[in-house]
Design an enzyme around this catalytic site. Structure first.
Site, PDB file in Angstrom:
ATOM      1  N   ASP A 264      11.178   6.477  -5.854  1.00 48.26           N
ATOM      2  CA  ASP A 264      10.236   6.554  -4.317  1.00 48.26           C
ATOM      3  C   ASP A 264      10.303   8.063  -3.473  1.00 48.26           C
ATOM      4  O   ASP A 264      11.549   8.511  -3.560  1.00 48.26           O
ATOM      5  CB  ASP A 264      10.802   5.443  -3.344  1.00 48.26           C
ATOM      6  N   ALA A 265       9.317   8.346  -2.915  1.00 47.04           N
ATOM      7  CA  ALA A 265       9.298   9.658  -2.027  1.00 47.04           C
ATOM      8  C   ALA A 265      10.248  10.769  -2.616  1.00 47.04           C
ATOM      9  O   ALA A 265      11.270  10.993  -1.992  1.00 47.04           O
ATOM     10  CB  ALA A 265       9.609   8.976  -0.691  1.00 47.04           C
ATOM     11  N   GLU A 299       6.835   9.092  -7.116  1.00 45.88           N
ATOM     12  CA  GLU A 299       5.916   9.207  -6.055  1.00 45.88           C
ATOM     13  C   GLU A 299       6.373  10.615  -5.240  1.00 45.88           C
ATOM     14  O   GLU A 299       7.321  10.714  -4.945  1.00 45.88           O
ATOM     15  CB  GLU A 299       6.130   7.989  -4.967  1.00 45.88           C
ATOM     16  N   PHE A 326      -6.717  10.623  -5.473  1.00 47.29           N
ATOM     17  CA  PHE A 326      -7.621   9.836  -6.030  1.00 47.29           C
ATOM     18  C   PHE A 326      -7.815   8.770  -4.843  1.00 47.29           C
ATOM     19  O   PHE A 326      -9.112   8.486  -4.488  1.00 47.29           O
ATOM     20  CB  PHE A 326      -7.393   9.176  -7.211  1.00 47.29           C
ATOM     21  N   HIS A 327      -6.774   8.222  -4.438  1.00 49.70           N
ATOM     22  CA  HIS A 327      -6.887   7.121  -3.389  1.00 49.70           C
ATOM     23  C   HIS A 327      -7.600   7.632  -2.208  1.00 49.70           C
ATOM     24  O   HIS A 327      -8.380   6.718  -1.796  1.00 49.70           O
ATOM     25  CB  HIS A 327      -5.533   6.440  -3.109  1.00 49.70           C
ATOM     26  N   ASP A 394       1.601   0.692   0.640  1.00 53.44           N
ATOM     27  CA  ASP A 394       1.606   1.807   1.850  1.00 53.44           C
ATOM     28  C   ASP A 394       0.429   1.649   2.594  1.00 53.44           C
ATOM     29  O   ASP A 394      -0.063   1.820   3.573  1.00 53.44           O
ATOM     30  CB  ASP A 394       2.070   3.109   1.324  1.00 53.44           C
ATOM     31  N   ASN A 398      -0.991   0.732   5.958  1.00 51.81           N
ATOM     32  CA  ASN A 398      -1.084   2.097   6.928  1.00 51.81           C
ATOM     33  C   ASN A 398      -2.485   1.914   7.520  1.00 51.81           C
ATOM     34  O   ASN A 398      -3.393   2.966   7.548  1.00 51.81           O
ATOM     35  CB  ASN A 398      -1.159   3.292   6.314  1.00 51.81           C
TER      36      ASN A 398
END
Length: 616
Positions: A264-265, A299, A326-327, A394, A398
């Site tokens: 993660d992150a 990520e 892409f998202h 996420d 969001n």
């Protein structure tokens, strides 16, 4: 370390032939004792601030805690299970009690994977490992090859996303006991499905974190993450902190037979050491896997391709990165919304085609939202090394109401974007329920105490205010600390039947991807062209071009391409195009799709993606 005892990991409670050995790092303290079922046993001090002792007669299932300079007892920082949560005692777990049946399982490689992100607490009504096992057959039938489980490290409260874990070695009690997790993985392997775990190595949660009771050196003030103090991977006494996290990565792979990790992150994992901690995690995880194949996914918000380059190239050795570009482009194409971090995207045919061809859209260009350059080149990387998705935990949350993309756009666009994601050369990922257009939202939820819950609520509102429309203050958000918020996010598995058209769409696309070599090969042997303001095409080349396939995408209104001076639209010699698949098929709730190439020239339906193949 005690040279007479063969420790599996540098810290924790390890069952031995005659009892249990305990080891903990508490470098700033004079004494450490372990209290087991009320009985106290003093630990001996070792070099570098470790304390350890083997205690006879202590067995699997007993509870314990550590007294540190007479304060406590506190949970073991490396506890394998917290039956009463982070504020309770730890439980001794002997991993050899579980009988595995996956001896023939050889692991996985990155190529040909289809990932399914899931949150165990909301994946089923019961929200447990055992109930999730019952759904594995449905995922196998869908065409899923790998499950990516949102974090399971123990956290405070009865529900949460898992990114505020505080006992990194302990699977949360909320989903079952550790052997239930093992049973889930064992059952997945029996069906040929891999399991990857999302791990958080950049921060710890705000409640139930007792690491500082043992050492203040776990954290550093030299770096600051988006969630507070960073882990100390490069400062004074960082050697023991690094050892702790490397042991954790190895632990999940070795003791739970996991097929990989999603980090993660990673932009908030700070390390100025000569060898970055991510590189060492890569080595530790692969060593723990032995001959089994595993994949490591990162990520990384800046999309730094250094993470997926080999160590020989100066990289960190991960297999893949999530592709936010892409998202974001797909969301703009679907909704027209360019607020907040969608500002630098147009959702144009050029963007979607470029994402298919090159992975990341930003590879060093100026990024106005962050007022700096974004990304690094990925032109020389393999397409499979980017994970493409149009939904994840996420991005759904969001928003004001946690609505899924099919509720934010026309159904035709949703189907077209799904086709781009699944048939493209990247590694596709679905989020739980996406495959059947789940009606349940996915919101942010965290079961915190009132004072902390109020802070989380305020922080969430501040984060969402980056959207101009949400900054108006007219929306009443679901309370993250309310159980009702958590409960409404649970999937309704019966919708696999009532929404069978969408489920069939995803199943058929995944079958196409698996069975058609032009899609499954995941290379760049294709080219594309822009056909109109909202339309583009991709031609996948076969050997000798005779069996080429074309994916035509139109996210706007019907397009009559006349004339059509686009070389890639021409069929192979003495062949013609026919439609083997289109989302307007009655199986997917449509009315059918006529031939695109006719005496009218090219007539391309609106809000659709159509596959063409060459036939005699």
């Amino acid at each position: 370390m005690n040279p007479t005892f063969p420790w599996w990991y540098p810290v924790g409670a390890q069952v031995t032939a005659g009892g249990t050995a305990f080891r903990v790092w508490a470098d700033e303290h004079k004494s450490v004792s372990v209290v087991v079922d009320g009985a106290r046993h003093e630990l001996k001090r070792e070099a570098k601030g470790y304390f350890s002792e083997a205690v006879a007669g202590i067995r699997h299932g007993q509870t314990y805690g550590f007294l540190v300079d007479e304060e406590g007892p506190f949970a073991d920082p490396a506890s394998r299970y917290q039956p009463a949560g982070p504020h309770g005692l730890s439980q001794i777990v002997d991993p050899t009690h579980f009988s595995w049946s996956d001896q023939e399982w050889t692991g996985i490689q990155l190529a040909h994977q289809v990932i399914y992100e899931m949150h165990i607490g909301t994946f089923t009504t019961e929200g447990t490992w055992c109930s999730a096992i019952e759904q594995l057959s449905a995922l196998l039938d869908l065409g899923i090859t790998a499950l990516e489980i949102m974090p399971v490290a123990e956290f405070s409260g009865g529900f949460g996303w898992g990114y505020d874990g505080v006992n990194l070695f302990a699977p949360t009690r909320n989903y079952g006991v550790p052997d239930d997790f093992r049973a889930f993985i064992d059952a997945a392997h029996a069906k040929g499905i891999a399991v990857i775990l999302d791990v958080v190595y950049n921060h710890l949660g705000p409640d139930g974190n007792f690491l500082t009771k043992f050492s203040g050196s776990y954290f550093t003030g030299a770096h600051q993450t988006d969630w507070g103090a960073a882990m100390n991977f490069d400062g004074e006494k960082s050697e023991q902190v690094r050892e702790f996290y490397l042991a954790n990565a190895a632990y999940w792979i070795a003791e739970f037979h996991l097929d990989g990790l999603r980090l993660d992150a990673t932009q908030d994992i700070y390390d100025a050491s000569p060898c970055h901690i991510i590189s060492e995690i890569n080595r530790a995880a692969r060593k723990a896997a032995g001959t089994r194949g595993i994949i490591l996914i990162g990520e990384n918000e800046p999309q730094d391709t250094k993470l997926i380059r080999s160590e020989a190239e100066g990289g960190y050795g991960l297999d893949a990165l999530w592709n936010d570009d892409f998202h974001h482009s797909a969301m703009v194409a679907a909704t027209g919304n360019r607020e907040a971090y969608y500002t630098d995207y147009l959702g144009s045919p050029q963007e979607l085609l470029s994402a298919m061809k090159y992975g990341f859209l930003y590879q060093g260009q100026w990024y106005s939202w962050q007022k700096k350059r974004r990304g690094h080149t990925s032109l020389d990387t393999k397409p499979a090394s980017t994970v493409a998705f149009i939904q994840n935990h996420d991005q759904i949350a969001n928003s004001a109401r946690g609505l899924r993309i099919h509720e934010l756009t026309a159904y035709g666009k949703y189907k077209a974007l799904t086709a781009i994601c699944i048939l493209g050369p990247a590694t596709p990922m679905l989020f739980q329920g996406q495959e059947f257009a789940a009606s349940s939202p996915f919101l942010y939820f965290a079961d915190h105490k009132p004072e902390l819950a109020a802070m989380v609520r305020k922080g969430r509102e501040k984060f969402l205010s980056q959207w101009r429309t949400l900054a108006l203050g007219q929306v009443k958000y679901d309370d993250p600390a309310a159980r009702e918020t958590f409960e409404k996010c649970k999937l309704r598995t019966g919708e696999r039947d009532s929404h069978r058209e969408t489920l069939s769409l995803h199943r058929d696309l995944l079958t196409l991807r698996r069975q058609e070599p032009l899609f499954s090969r995941q290379n760049r042997q294709f080219d594309g062209a822009i056909l109109g303001p909202d339309s583009f095409m991709v031609r996948f080349f076969s050997e000798g071009y005779r069996d080429d396939k074309i994916l035509v995408v139109n996210l706007g209104t019907q397009l009559h391409l006349n004339p059509s001076p686009v070389p890639l639209l021409g069929p192979p010699d003495r062949r013609q195009w026919r439609v083997p698949w289109a989302p307007e098929d009655p199986r997917y709730g449509g009315n059918g799709t006529p031939a695109l190439d006719s005496e009218l020239n090219w007539v391309i339906p609106g809000a659709a993606a159509v596959l063409l193949e060459a036939v005699d």
